[in-house]
Design a protein around this motif. Structure first.
Motif, PDB file in Angstrom:
ATOM      1  N   UNK B  84       0.856  -1.185   0.000  1.00  0.00           N
ATOM      2  CA  UNK B  84       0.000   0.000   0.000  1.00  0.00           C
ATOM      3  C   UNK B  84       0.896   1.240   0.000  1.00  0.00           C
ATOM      4  N   UNK B  85       1.146   1.753  -1.177  1.00  0.00           N
ATOM      5  CA  UNK B  85       2.018   2.915  -1.310  1.00  0.00           C
ATOM      6  C   UNK B  85       1.256   4.206  -1.033  1.00  0.00           C
ATOM      7  N   UNK B  88      -1.000   4.938  -3.959  1.00  0.00           N
ATOM      8  CA  UNK B  88      -2.273   4.214  -3.960  1.00  0.00           C
ATOM      9  C   UNK B  88      -3.225   4.789  -2.918  1.00  0.00           C
ATOM     10  N   UNK B  91      -4.731   7.850  -4.397  1.00  0.00           N
ATOM     11  CA  UNK B  91      -5.733   7.529  -5.411  1.00  0.00           C
ATOM     12  C   UNK B  91      -7.005   7.011  -4.760  1.00  0.00           C
ATOM     13  N   UNK B  92      -6.842   6.151  -3.783  1.00  0.00           N
ATOM     14  CA  UNK B  92      -7.984   5.585  -3.077  1.00  0.00           C
ATOM     15  C   UNK B  92      -8.820   6.681  -2.428  1.00  0.00           C
ATOM     16  N   UNK B  93      -8.177   7.584  -1.738  1.00  0.00           N
ATOM     17  CA  UNK B  93      -8.921   8.643  -1.044  1.00  0.00           C
ATOM     18  C   UNK B  93      -9.606   9.582  -2.029  1.00  0.00           C
ATOM     19  N   UNK B  94      -8.909   9.880  -3.116  1.00  0.00           N
ATOM     20  CA  UNK B  94      -9.468  10.811  -4.090  1.00  0.00           C
ATOM     21  C   UNK B  94     -10.728  10.233  -4.732  1.00  0.00           C
ATOM     22  N   UNK B  95     -10.676   8.966  -5.099  1.00  0.00           N
ATOM     23  CA  UNK B  95     -11.834   8.360  -5.752  1.00  0.00           C
ATOM     24  C   UNK B  95     -12.942   8.061  -4.758  1.00  0.00           C
ATOM     25  N   UNK B  96     -12.544   7.657  -3.561  1.00  0.00           N
ATOM     26  CA  UNK B  96     -13.558   7.396  -2.536  1.00  0.00           C
ATOM     27  C   UNK B  96     -14.310   8.674  -2.196  1.00  0.00           C
ATOM     28  N   UNK B  97     -13.585   9.794  -2.171  1.00  0.00           N
ATOM     29  CA  UNK B  97     -14.216  11.057  -1.810  1.00  0.00           C
ATOM     30  C   UNK B  97     -15.311  11.421  -2.806  1.00  0.00           C
TER      31      UNK B  97
END
Lengths: 133, 133
Positions: B84-85, B88, B91-97
DNA sequence: CTATTTGTTATATTTAATATATAACAGATA
DNA sequence: TATCTGTTATATATTAAATATAACAAATAG
């Protein structure tokens, strides 16, 4: 406005606009009936073309997040926001699947992933429904 | 392979390829060391150009999900998947938001949203590493 | 009514991403 | 050595994204 664009992003400008305005509504910074800047003024403010702003507004009007009047301009939907449609559920699952899959491959723990989802959701919802009269 | 493309989708073909292969790894249908079809055979199989397949492979090689040898071809990373870089996580937070914000606006309940995240994650992780009959 | 501001529509152009088409190159290996 | 692998190099076609001008139509303020 609270909009900040990244002109170098791979995400289209009109998409960034849509996402940030929806986020503004979710956070309660924009409430039903609130006016949005005219396509010309917002475009000038952001240094972009009015058609780019208009495209974002059109999408959000089409989805039911915004209302558009002739001279009054653009306002946040005051007649009830669209609910959880089948289309949204499909989009949610499709995008979640891609994110979760990469998380699984990277060895992310289930609790960590779900925790992130919960945190992000709460941070948005935290300030929302304060205007409830 | 298990790949199914939607040529009419707004999602680029090479992106669909990347996502579905990662999903295959997450599900355990592809295990470390498993070979992938050559760029030419997969392209022919899917009715697309070999450069489109190659682009997907290159991205996954760059990110560390795949290894590429000269004659042996492409195989799933056997020396440990990338973790878990920070990239990543971003990216995860941006898309989840974006997803969570739309969910909030649509009046989705916190439990419903988190439940979807959990379900999707479990459905992927459920079969990982069990495919050994 | 008149003038202004609003969104809207129309046309054209530029730029970049996507995808394809051929061809050739270089390493590994059977 | 012959063959299959990924790789690189061009070239081209298509589409999406963004911009640039211009004009139109409705609502409203003066």
């Amino acid at each position: 406005m609270f909009v900040e664009l990244d002109l170098q992003s791979e995400v289209p400008i009109y998409t960034q606009l849509v996402e940030q305005i929806i986020e503004g509504i979710a956070r309660g910074q924009l409430k039903p009936g609130d006016p949005l800047p005219s396509v010309r003024s917002l475009a000038a403010d952001l240094g972009i073309n009015l058609h780019t702003v208009n495209k974002a507004y059109q999408i959000m009007k089409q989805e039911g997040f915004l209302q558009i009047h002739r001279k009054q301009g653009v306002v946040v939907q005051s007649g009830g926001m669209p609910g959880v449609t089948a289309e949204f559920e499909a989009k949610l699952e499709r995008q979640l699947k891609a994110l979760a899959a990469e998380g699984v491959v990277r060895g992310m723990q289930e609790e960590t992933f779900v925790r992130s989802c919960l945190d992000v959701f709460r941070q948005l919802q935290g300030n929302s429904g304060k205007e409830d009269s």
